[in-house]
Each structure stands twice: as structure tokens, then as C-alpha cells.
Design a protein around this motif. Structure first.
Motif, mmCIF file in Angstrom:
data_model
loop_
_atom_site.group_PDB
_atom_site.id
_atom_site.type_symbol
_atom_site.label_atom_id
_atom_site.label_comp_id
_atom_site.label_asym_id
_atom_site.label_seq_id
_atom_site.Cartn_x
_atom_site.Cartn_y
_atom_site.Cartn_z
ATOM 1 N N GLY A 284 0.794 -1.219 0.000
ATOM 2 C CA GLY A 284 0.000 0.000 0.000
ATOM 3 C C GLY A 284 0.825 1.266 0.000
ATOM 4 N N LYS A 285 2.139 1.140 -0.195
ATOM 5 C CA LYS A 285 3.013 2.308 -0.219
ATOM 6 C C LYS A 285 3.094 2.860 -1.640
ATOM 7 N N TYR A 286 2.990 4.190 -1.752
ATOM 8 C CA TYR A 286 3.067 4.812 -3.069
ATOM 9 C C TYR A 286 4.457 4.613 -3.669
ATOM 10 N N ILE A 287 4.478 4.176 -4.952
ATOM 11 C CA ILE A 287 5.759 4.055 -5.651
ATOM 12 C C ILE A 287 5.879 5.089 -6.771
ATOM 13 N N TYR A 288 4.728 5.614 -7.213
ATOM 14 C CA TYR A 288 4.773 6.670 -8.233
ATOM 15 C C TYR A 288 3.479 7.471 -8.205
ATOM 16 N N ILE A 289 3.603 8.800 -8.293
ATOM 17 C CA ILE A 289 2.449 9.706 -8.331
ATOM 18 C C ILE A 289 2.625 10.630 -9.532
ATOM 19 N N GLY A 290 1.562 10.819 -10.277
ATOM 20 C CA GLY A 290 1.614 11.708 -11.436
ATOM 21 C C GLY A 290 0.308 12.438 -11.625
ATOM 22 N N LYS A 291 0.311 13.385 -12.545
ATOM 23 C CA LYS A 291 -0.917 14.101 -12.871
ATOM 24 C C LYS A 291 -1.227 13.908 -14.340
ATOM 25 N N ASP A 319 6.302 -3.615 -9.903
ATOM 26 C CA ASP A 319 6.036 -3.368 -8.480
ATOM 27 C C ASP A 319 4.627 -2.864 -8.183
ATOM 28 N N ALA A 320 3.968 -2.259 -9.172
ATOM 29 C CA ALA A 320 2.641 -1.695 -8.917
ATOM 30 C C ALA A 320 1.631 -2.809 -8.668
ATOM 31 N N HIS A 321 0.910 -2.705 -7.553
ATOM 32 C CA HIS A 321 -0.112 -3.702 -7.212
ATOM 33 C C HIS A 321 -1.511 -3.106 -7.360
ATOM 34 N N SER A 322 -1.638 -1.822 -7.136
ATOM 35 C CA SER A 322 -2.935 -1.154 -7.239
ATOM 36 C C SER A 322 -2.706 0.304 -7.605
ATOM 37 N N PHE A 323 -3.792 1.007 -7.913
ATOM 38 C CA PHE A 323 -3.673 2.441 -8.178
ATOM 39 C C PHE A 323 -4.908 3.150 -7.645
ATOM 40 N N LYS A 343 5.451 15.305 -2.122
ATOM 41 C CA LYS A 343 6.182 15.763 -0.934
ATOM 42 C C LYS A 343 5.804 14.932 0.296
ATOM 43 N N LYS A 344 4.538 14.551 0.357
ATOM 44 C CA LYS A 344 4.057 13.811 1.531
ATOM 45 C C LYS A 344 4.512 12.353 1.517
ATOM 46 N N HIS A 345 4.403 11.685 0.361
ATOM 47 C CA HIS A 345 4.634 10.240 0.311
ATOM 48 C C HIS A 345 6.021 9.858 -0.197
ATOM 49 N N LYS A 346 6.714 10.759 -0.895
ATOM 50 C CA LYS A 346 8.067 10.500 -1.417
ATOM 51 C C LYS A 346 8.160 9.155 -2.153
ATOM 52 N N PRO A 347 7.387 8.975 -3.221
ATOM 53 C CA PRO A 347 7.421 7.704 -3.961
ATOM 54 C C PRO A 347 8.805 7.455 -4.567
ATOM 55 N N VAL A 348 9.215 6.192 -4.579
ATOM 56 C CA VAL A 348 10.581 5.868 -4.989
ATOM 57 C C VAL A 348 10.837 6.160 -6.466
ATOM 58 N N LEU A 349 9.805 6.120 -7.300
ATOM 59 C CA LEU A 349 10.006 6.315 -8.735
ATOM 60 C C LEU A 349 9.816 7.757 -9.186
ATOM 61 N N ASN A 350 9.448 8.629 -8.278
ATOM 62 C CA ASN A 350 9.362 10.052 -8.612
ATOM 63 C C ASN A 350 10.716 10.708 -8.431
ATOM 64 N N SER A 351 10.986 11.707 -9.248
ATOM 65 C CA SER A 351 12.210 12.485 -9.083
ATOM 66 C C SER A 351 12.163 13.167 -7.728
#
Length: 465
Positions: A284-291, A319-323, A343-351
Motif C-alpha cells: 500500500g506504499k506509493y511508488i509513483y504519483i503523477g498528474k 512493483d505496482a499492485h494497485s492504483f 512531498k508527503k509520500h516520497k514515492p521511490v520512482l518520482n524524481s
């Protein structure tokens, strides 16, 4: 001629004889039935938009563009062709072309100084039709091109080219949703995938000629021509609308979703509007966030088949299990919300680079209020800008039900001496400022400095709504 004949047949659902087509379009007068059929079949037999029936008539095939769908020819297609450095890590030249109804160069610009090329490469790659190189033009080129791509269907030569361009787009807070890759359209048109994909191999496949362009400008022109041929082939295969094309590409999504809380059905049920999306791992941890400007199209793009998946995309797929998605009323709202979530979740795949660390300056916006649509049409989203201090998003009812409360908040925000700052303020101010400056002429924007008090601000908001 192919298009004219198809249009002619479609206007005659009762059917047309080969002899009539041969006479009207091929100028073969008094042709016998057998000769006419041979001549017309050579043109139409592989075109899925018409059928040759058992009674010897050409009739329109089913599957035409349905009401409410967007025809492929109605899309504003543009081709984007990039040249990269020897290591394929940065873009040295970019050209942008309209494809239909006719090809036209929008821009052909060097992002790196061509004077640094060796003499032989300079002679081959430079063209008098390129924009004259300057550092200032190069710095602004990607942003200007991104603005040109808004509302258009962009076609990139390869996944790698798109990935490089997408990285450059991140610095401008712009994401591309309406894009396609050459090999995707080749498969949709039931053409063989080019391996390796080069301009020469694509030319051999699509037009039957081995062609090699030399200058950067000529390479962009060649790709544009191939794109036009490919779009015509899509129509001939019966793929005539944007919706049919996307459905065809969805069938190409042979991704194995087994064991994941992600499915093609869930993706295709996403709304086609602006918003923020996040991929999460099994914990359930964010690995990537986008708009995205179009949530469905953007999330779908992560699982389309391509043979050049970069490492980051491969890792996301593994690695993505859900969105999850959050629908927004505008791109600016999505940009701010995306920044806050990263900024809040610091996903590993985001710059992880901080916006505040970027170099460069810009003229700050004066105190102002921007009125944006909300995901719920009964509401509006207000963006309050306090010059060089803060940005605030505020949802209000379109009827402004609680006017007194709104006035008090506006008074406290705009008419106090100074607002307390935080580490989030500069990045959000930069996001808003850069976005507004690209669209200032089309925004509902109130200059607070021209108004006497909070009451006049509310009245201005009411009038604009």
C-alpha cells in the motif's frame, strides 16, 4: 484516389458495380466486368471500409465513425521527432510538424549548439530551415513545444524518444496524455513491427522505398510523411475514430495483471478528465504519483505494449499492485495536488529533486485570485496568490452561499501585513506562476491590487462566475 472511391461507395449503400468505379475514377471506358473487377480490387480489396459482396457490388462496411466519436482525420495530429546525443541521454534537436490535412513544419530547433558538432556532422545535420540557435531559444523551446501540443494527438517515433521528451516536460509541470508511438500505430494498422525501428526501415515498410534523410530538419519531414501514410493505412484497416484506435490499442495491452489489484476493466472505467493518479505496491506504499489531463489515457499508457520500455517503466509495471485516482477540475489543481502528494509520500520512482533547488528566475505574480472549474459543477476552485508569499486553494459553491465567511478569509489572506511562510510556499508559487503565464489570456483572473477591499473581491468573483 482511394479516399474518393471509398467516399463514393459510402454514399451509395445499395452498392456500386466495379464497372461504374472503373469508369468514374480510373477513366476506363466500356470496361468489361472482369477487367473492371481486377482493376478496382487492386485498389479496394484490402480496404476494410468497403466490402465486395457475392452479387458483385461494392458496399460500405460496418464500423464507421459513430455519433459522438472523433474521426481520426479530425484529430489535430502532430509528429515529434528528436535527435539525441551519442549516449541517448539528452535531446540535441527537435522538430514538430502538423500531419493532417497537410504537413507543415511548426518548428525545427537545436537544443544544443550545433557549432559543437564536428565539421562533417555539421554539414550533414544542419539545415538553413532550422531556427537560428541561441541559448535563450533553446531554454524556452521545450515549453513552447509543449504548449503547441496541447489538445493535439502527438506521434513520437519511439518510446525512448517520448521518454526523453517526457523528462524534459516535467520541468515545465506539463504531462503528455494524448500521445502515440510509431510501433503502436503500426500494430493497430496490422503492419509488421519494424525491428529495429529506423526511418529507413519504416520507409521501406510503409511506402516501399528505402529512404535516408540527412539533416535534422529532413528527418523530421520524413517522419511526418510516414505518419501521414500510417494514418491513412489505419483508416483503410477500418480504424477510423479515436475511440476505435484506443480500443484497438487496449487489445494490445497483453500485460499480465495476475495477482494485482489492477485490471484493464478498471483502467478503461477511469474518467477522461484531469486528475492525479498514484500507483502503490502490495504493502500500500506509493511508488509513483503523477498528474494527467486525461486520467484514463495516461494510466492506460503505462501498460501499452512497447518493445523499448525504459527501466523506470519496467519497474513500475513489476512493483505496482494497485492504483488510485483523484479527479480534478483543472490541470493547475492537479499540478498542485500532485506536488503536495509527492512531498508527503516520497514515492521511490518520482524524481526527488526539490523544485526550490532549480535554477532560474521569473517575474512574480501580483496579488490575485484565479477562478477555475471544479470536478463538481456546482462548485468552483479558487486559487489565491499572495505575491512572493503563499498560494492557497479554496473550494466555494458556485452560488457563494457563505459570503461573510469568504470575506473574512480574504481579508485575513490579502490585507494582513505578511503571511507566515513555509518550505512549501516557493515551489507552489513557482508551479502556479509558470502555469498562469502560459495561459494568462485565457484565465478568469482578478487583480486584488485594483480592488478596495474583500467585499469588492467577492463581488468580482460573483460576476466572473
Amino acid at each position: 484516389m482511394n479516399e474518393e472511391i471509398v467516399a463514393y461507395v459510402r454514399k451509395r449503400p445499395e452498392g456500386v458495380l466495379s464497372e461504374v468505379i472503373a469508369s468514374e475514377f480510373l477513366k476506363i471506358k466500356n470496361a468489361g466486368k472482369k477487367l473492371a473487377e481486377i482493376a478496382v480490387k487492386a485498389i479496394l480489396l484490402k480496404d476494410a471500409r468497403v466490402n465486395f459482396t457475392a452479387d458483385g457490388l461494392w458496399k460500405p462496411a460496418a464500423g464507421r465513425v459513430k455519433q459522438g466519436e472523433t474521426g481520426i482525420s479530425e484529430l489535430e495530429w502532430v509528429s515529434v521527432y528528436l535527435l539525441t546525443d551519442a549516449h541517448r541521454r539528452s535531446i540535441t534537436h527537435i522538430s514538430l510538424w502538423t500531419i493532417v490535412p497537410e504537413s507543415e513544419c511548426i518548428c525545427s530547433v537545436w537544443l544544443k549548439n550545433p557549432a559543437e558538432l564536428c565539421d562533417e556532422d555539421k554539414e550533414l545535420m544542419c539545415d538553413e530551415r532550422d531556427e537560428k540557435f541561441s541559448e535563450s531559444i533553446a531554454q524556452e523551446a521545450v515549453g513552447q513545444i509543449l504548449n503547441n501540443l496541447r489538445g493535439k494527438a502527438a506521434l513520437f517515433f519511439s518510446q525512448q524518444q517520448f521518454s526523453l521528451f517526457s523528462l524534459g516536460a516535467q520541468g515545465f509541470g506539463i504531462g503528455l496524455d494524448d500521445y502515440y508511438i510509431m510501433n503502436q500505430l503500426l500494430r493497430a494498422a496490422k503492419e509488421h513491427e519494424c525491428r529495429p525501428l529506423t526511418l529507413e526501415s519504416a520507409s521501406q515498410m510503409l511506402i516501399g522505398e528505402y529512404r535516408s534523410a540527412e539533416s535534422a530538419y529532413s528527418k523530421g519531414a520524413q517522419f511526418c510523411r510516414l505518419a501521414a501514410v500510417l494514418i491513412d493505412k489505419l483508416k483503410q484497416k477500418g480504424v477510423e475514430s479515436r475511440e476505435q484506435l484506443d480500443n484497438t490499442l487496449s487489445q494490445e495491452m497483453k500485460f499480465d495483471f495476475d495477482g494485482k489489484d489492477i485490471s484493464l476493466k478498471k483502467i478503461m472505467e477511469l474518467p477522461q478528465r484531469a486528475g492525479v493518479y498514484g500507483f502503490m505496491d502490495k504493502a500500500g506504499k506509493y511508488i509513483y504519483i503523477g498528474k494527467a489531463v486525461n486520467l484514463r489515457r495516461r494510466v492506460q499508457s503505462y501498460f501499452r505494449f512497447n518493445s523499448e520500455s525504459p527501466q523506470k517503466l519496467s519497474q513500475l509495471r513489476a512493483d505496482a499492485h494497485s492504483f488510485t485516482v483523484h479527479t480534478c477540475g483543472s490541470e493547475l489543481e492537479a499540478l498542485i495536488y500532485e506536488y503536495r502528494l509527492i512531498k508527503k509520500h516520497k514515492p521511490v520512482l518520482n524524481s526527488q529533486g526539490n523544485i526550490a533547488e532549480r535554477k532560474g528566475s521569473y517575474k512574480a505574480l501580483e496579488d490575485s485570485v484565479i477562478i477555475l472549474p471544479h470536478a463538481n459543477e456546482d462548485y468552483c476552485m479558487l486559487v489565491w496568490i499572495r505575491k512572493e508569499q503563499k498560494v492557497k486553494m479554496r473550494v466555494i459553491s458556485a452560488q457563494i452561499n457563505d459570503e461573510e465567511k469568504l470575506q473574512n478569509e480574504l481579508k485575513e489572506y490579502f490585507y494582513c501585513k505578511e503571511l507566515p511562510a513555509s518550505s512549501e510556499d516557493f515551489p507552489e508559487l513557482e508551479i502556479v506562476t509558470r502555469w498562469v503565464k502560459r495561459r494568462r489570456d485565457s484565465q478568469l483572473m482578478i487583480s486584488v491590487g485594483n480592488l478596495a477591499d474583500e467585499g469588492e473581491i467577492v463581488e468580482a468573483i460573483r460576476n466572473l462566475i
